[in-house]
Design an enzyme around this catalytic site. Structure first.
Site, mmCIF file in Angstrom:
data_model
loop_
_atom_site.group_PDB
_atom_site.id
_atom_site.type_symbol
_atom_site.label_atom_id
_atom_site.label_comp_id
_atom_site.label_asym_id
_atom_site.label_seq_id
_atom_site.Cartn_x
_atom_site.Cartn_y
_atom_site.Cartn_z
ATOM 1 N N ASP A 1 29.499 39.356 41.191
ATOM 2 C CA ASP A 1 28.445 38.378 40.931
ATOM 3 C C ASP A 1 27.345 38.535 41.978
ATOM 4 O O ASP A 1 27.600 38.464 43.177
ATOM 5 C CB ASP A 1 29.014 36.954 41.029
ATOM 6 C CG ASP A 1 27.943 35.917 40.763
ATOM 7 O OD1 ASP A 1 27.665 35.667 39.572
ATOM 8 O OD2 ASP A 1 27.357 35.390 41.728
ATOM 9 N N TYR B 1 19.703 37.418 45.983
ATOM 10 C CA TYR B 1 20.598 37.746 47.100
ATOM 11 C C TYR B 1 20.128 38.968 47.891
ATOM 12 O O TYR B 1 20.677 39.277 48.942
ATOM 13 C CB TYR B 1 22.037 38.000 46.607
ATOM 14 C CG TYR B 1 22.687 36.838 45.886
ATOM 15 C CD1 TYR B 1 22.116 35.571 45.884
ATOM 16 C CD2 TYR B 1 23.890 37.014 45.192
ATOM 17 C CE1 TYR B 1 22.711 34.515 45.210
ATOM 18 C CE2 TYR B 1 24.489 35.955 44.520
ATOM 19 C CZ TYR B 1 23.895 34.723 44.524
ATOM 20 O OH TYR B 1 24.493 33.682 43.859
ATOM 21 N N LYS C 1 20.963 37.556 38.206
ATOM 22 C CA LYS C 1 20.350 36.270 37.831
ATOM 23 C C LYS C 1 18.840 36.324 37.978
ATOM 24 O O LYS C 1 18.318 36.960 38.889
ATOM 25 C CB LYS C 1 20.897 35.138 38.708
ATOM 26 C CG LYS C 1 22.410 35.071 38.750
ATOM 27 C CD LYS C 1 22.936 33.858 39.495
ATOM 28 C CE LYS C 1 24.428 33.998 39.760
ATOM 29 N NZ LYS C 1 24.745 34.654 41.033
ATOM 30 N N HIS D 1 19.003 31.511 36.927
ATOM 31 C CA HIS D 1 19.674 31.097 38.168
ATOM 32 C C HIS D 1 19.662 29.573 38.355
ATOM 33 O O HIS D 1 20.666 28.982 38.756
ATOM 34 C CB HIS D 1 18.977 31.780 39.354
ATOM 35 C CG HIS D 1 19.835 31.922 40.565
ATOM 36 N ND1 HIS D 1 19.759 32.981 41.419
ATOM 37 C CD2 HIS D 1 20.803 31.120 41.083
ATOM 38 C CE1 HIS D 1 20.635 32.836 42.397
ATOM 39 N NE2 HIS D 1 21.280 31.712 42.216
ATOM 40 N N GLY E 1 35.054 26.461 48.576
ATOM 41 C CA GLY E 1 34.367 25.496 49.450
ATOM 42 C C GLY E 1 33.218 26.114 50.210
ATOM 43 O O GLY E 1 32.686 25.517 51.146
ATOM 44 N N SER F 1 34.319 37.207 49.691
ATOM 45 C CA SER F 1 34.817 37.584 51.005
ATOM 46 C C SER F 1 34.349 38.998 51.293
ATOM 47 O O SER F 1 34.322 39.841 50.391
ATOM 48 C CB SER F 1 36.346 37.504 51.077
ATOM 49 O OG SER F 1 36.724 37.870 52.394
HETATM 50 P P1 NAP Z 1 33.162 30.737 48.446
HETATM 51 O O1 NAP Z 1 33.526 31.930 47.681
HETATM 52 O O2 NAP Z 1 33.687 29.413 48.027
HETATM 53 O O3 NAP Z 1 33.571 30.881 49.985
HETATM 54 C C1 NAP Z 1 33.167 31.938 50.763
HETATM 55 C C2 NAP Z 1 33.626 31.676 52.193
HETATM 56 O O4 NAP Z 1 35.045 31.577 52.256
HETATM 57 C C3 NAP Z 1 33.233 32.807 53.100
HETATM 58 O O5 NAP Z 1 32.862 32.249 54.354
HETATM 59 C C4 NAP Z 1 34.504 33.621 53.247
HETATM 60 O O6 NAP Z 1 34.530 34.257 54.510
HETATM 61 C C5 NAP Z 1 35.559 32.542 53.153
HETATM 62 N N1 NAP Z 1 36.808 33.024 52.567
HETATM 63 C C6 NAP Z 1 36.960 33.867 51.538
HETATM 64 N N2 NAP Z 1 38.253 34.054 51.244
HETATM 65 C C7 NAP Z 1 38.946 33.307 52.113
HETATM 66 C C8 NAP Z 1 40.320 33.089 52.321
HETATM 67 N N3 NAP Z 1 41.244 33.668 51.567
HETATM 68 N N4 NAP Z 1 40.701 32.259 53.331
HETATM 69 C C9 NAP Z 1 39.771 31.657 54.105
HETATM 70 N N5 NAP Z 1 38.456 31.822 53.952
HETATM 71 C C10 NAP Z 1 38.033 32.642 52.959
HETATM 72 O O7 NAP Z 1 31.560 30.531 48.567
HETATM 73 P P2 NAP Z 1 30.212 31.152 48.024
HETATM 74 O O8 NAP Z 1 29.994 32.517 48.561
HETATM 75 O O9 NAP Z 1 29.186 30.142 48.323
HETATM 76 O O10 NAP Z 1 30.398 31.232 46.449
HETATM 77 C C11 NAP Z 1 30.978 32.352 45.805
HETATM 78 C C12 NAP Z 1 29.941 33.172 45.047
HETATM 79 O O11 NAP Z 1 29.364 32.394 44.009
HETATM 80 C C13 NAP Z 1 28.733 33.603 45.893
HETATM 81 O O12 NAP Z 1 29.040 34.655 46.773
HETATM 82 C C14 NAP Z 1 27.762 33.948 44.792
HETATM 83 O O13 NAP Z 1 28.081 35.210 44.230
HETATM 84 C C15 NAP Z 1 28.030 32.822 43.794
HETATM 85 N N6 NAP Z 1 27.127 31.665 43.994
HETATM 86 C C16 NAP Z 1 26.270 31.350 42.991
HETATM 87 C C17 NAP Z 1 25.384 30.289 43.141
HETATM 88 C C18 NAP Z 1 24.434 29.949 42.031
HETATM 89 O O14 NAP Z 1 23.481 29.184 42.265
HETATM 90 N N7 NAP Z 1 24.664 30.438 40.840
HETATM 91 C C19 NAP Z 1 25.384 29.514 44.305
HETATM 92 C C20 NAP Z 1 26.304 29.838 45.297
HETATM 93 C C21 NAP Z 1 27.171 30.902 45.124
HETATM 94 P P3 NAP Z 1 34.815 35.864 54.660
HETATM 95 O O15 NAP Z 1 33.736 36.590 53.933
HETATM 96 O O16 NAP Z 1 34.738 36.052 56.145
HETATM 97 O O17 NAP Z 1 36.182 36.100 54.109
#
Ligand code: NAP
Length: 397
Positions: free
Chosen positions: A48, A53, A82, A115, A218, A269
């Protein structure tokens, strides 16, 4: 381990677990390239990303390296990009997708999403702002943007098309649009046990639209738009207790929770160990009691707060107080009711009871909403931003 997929309403398959790729700007772009290659080795096939980004070149390079070493073929990969708000004008949509494809060195994306349901002034700036630092919006109706998205699908540049950060009313505007050719296949929104989106999920299911969860773990408070004050999901004692019982990690339980309720989950991650850990969610099962308990954690709490959000968030309301009404004053704790925009485009005002604390505005309960004329929405918003109350005569419940 083989990843399960969901069939989209246009017949294409989407893997239920995807690697998120958005990271704080301080993270080196080379990290995403390494992460995508590692993820392909582990078994991920769904990635994704977004124009916004600024990492599509690196992701494309990673995919091509893994194609070159024989690990995967292009058709094994499900890639999402997006459309950013500055490209909402119909004549810019295809150009924007072509820019992403050029960076990726791909001839199509598997999924192209709007987006945010918020159009921004076209131009080079990702966040066009006026002299006062206020975002400059555009007046394009996202239904017109959707028609241009449909043309991207017809041109074969996007296999499937969908939306992100849309609420039910905004989805309905597209679904009820005269001459609709393709329904959105998915709506990607923030979703995790603290914001389980159960009503939106039910609605999406009823329309054969897949809900995709971002911030399923989270998110990360190091990100520009993520609140620093919220409780950390992965430290939640209930989540941890369920994880301990299954001999899994809280992250694995948070992801498994989504898969079992039919939600596609994204997990970001860039750490090889955690990339692997997050993928190991297919070989255990949460019980119905676990699922109920996790449902019970919902508190309608968003990590993503201060973005070009479909609705000015409680946090931006707080900024309104600080920056325009009382620039130097600590906001005293108080309770109040005000009208908030839930959406620039759907033009719904929502009355919300809220409590102001020093650092945030906590919504207490919604007290009704009312449609307003699209032409009036900008003047309402500017009044709102200037801290003026809306004239009650213009709001009829
Ligand atoms: P997330 O996936 O909920 O969390 C990412 C965080 O969690 C990072 O700091 C990562 O650190 C840590 N993490 C990952 N695996 C872990 C584990 N097993 N144990 C502990 N910590 C862990 O947050 P997100 O990146 O905000 O959301 C995911 C994806 O959704 C984004 O990357 C993006 O592609 C998409 N997104 C879309 C929108 C939108 O508007 N459509 C908005 C936000 C996000 P490390 O990298 O150090 O492991």
């Amino acid at each position: 381990m083989k990843l399960c997929s969901v069939k989209l309403n246009d017949g294409f398959l989407m893997p239920m677990l995807g690697l998120g790729t958005s990271a704080p700007s301080k993270v080196a772009k080379s990290d995403v390239e390494e992460a995508v290659m590692k993820a392909i080795d582990v078994g991920y096939r769904h990635f994704d990303s977004a124009y916004f980004y600024l990492n599509e070149e690196e992701i494309g390079r990673a995919i091509w390296k893994k194609i070159a070493d024989g690990s995967v073929k292009r058709e094994d990969i499900f890639y999402t990009s997006k459309l950013w708000g500055t490209f909402f004008r119909p004549e810019l949509v295809l150009t924007s997708l072509e820019t992403s494809l050029r960076k990726l060195q791909l001839s199509y994306v598997d999924l192209y999403l709007i987006h945010f349901p918020v159009p921004l002034k076209p131009g080079e700036e990702l966040f066009p702002k006026d002299r006062n630092g206020e975002l400059i919006f555009d007046t394009v109706d996202f239904c017109t943007t959707w028609e241009a998205m449909e043309r991207c699908k017809d041109a074969g540049l996007a296999k499937s098309i969908g939306v992100s950060n849309f609420n039910r009313k905004q989805l309905e505007r597209i679904l009820n649009k005269p001459g609709l050719k393709y329904k959105p296949v998915c709506n990607q929104v923030e979703c995790h046990p603290y914001l389980n989106q159960s009503k939106l999920l039910e609605f999406c299911k009823s329309q054969d639209i897949v809900l995709t969860a971002y911030a399923a773990l989270g998110s990360n408070s190091g990100k520009e738009w993520v609140s620093k004050n919220n409780p950390v999901l992965l430290e939640d004692p209930v989540l941890n207790a369920i994880a301990a019982r299954h001999r899994r990690t809280p992250a694995q339980v948070a992801l498994r929770y989504q898969l079992q309720r039919g939600v596609v989950a994204l997990a970001k991650s860039f750490n090889p160990k955690r990339i692997q850990e997050n993928f190991q969610v297919l070989d255990f099962q949460l019980t119905p009691e676990d699922m109920d308990t996790l449902d019970g954690l919902n508190r309608n709490m968003r990590y993503f707060v201060d973005t070009v959000c479909p609705r000015p968030t409680p946090f931006s309301l707080c900024r309104v107080h600080r920056s325009t009404r009382n620039p130097n004053r600590t906001v005293p704790e108080k309770q109040a009711t005000c009208w908030l925009f839930t959406s620039m485009e759907a033009c719904f005002l929502q009355r919300i009871h809220y409590r102001v604390t020093q650092w945030c505005v906590v919504p207490i309960r919604l007290a009704g909403s009312v449609p307003v004329q699209r032409e009036n929405s900008f003047s309402y918003l500017s009044q709102f931003k200037r801290g003026l109350s809306l004239p009650s005569t213009e709001i009829v419940l």
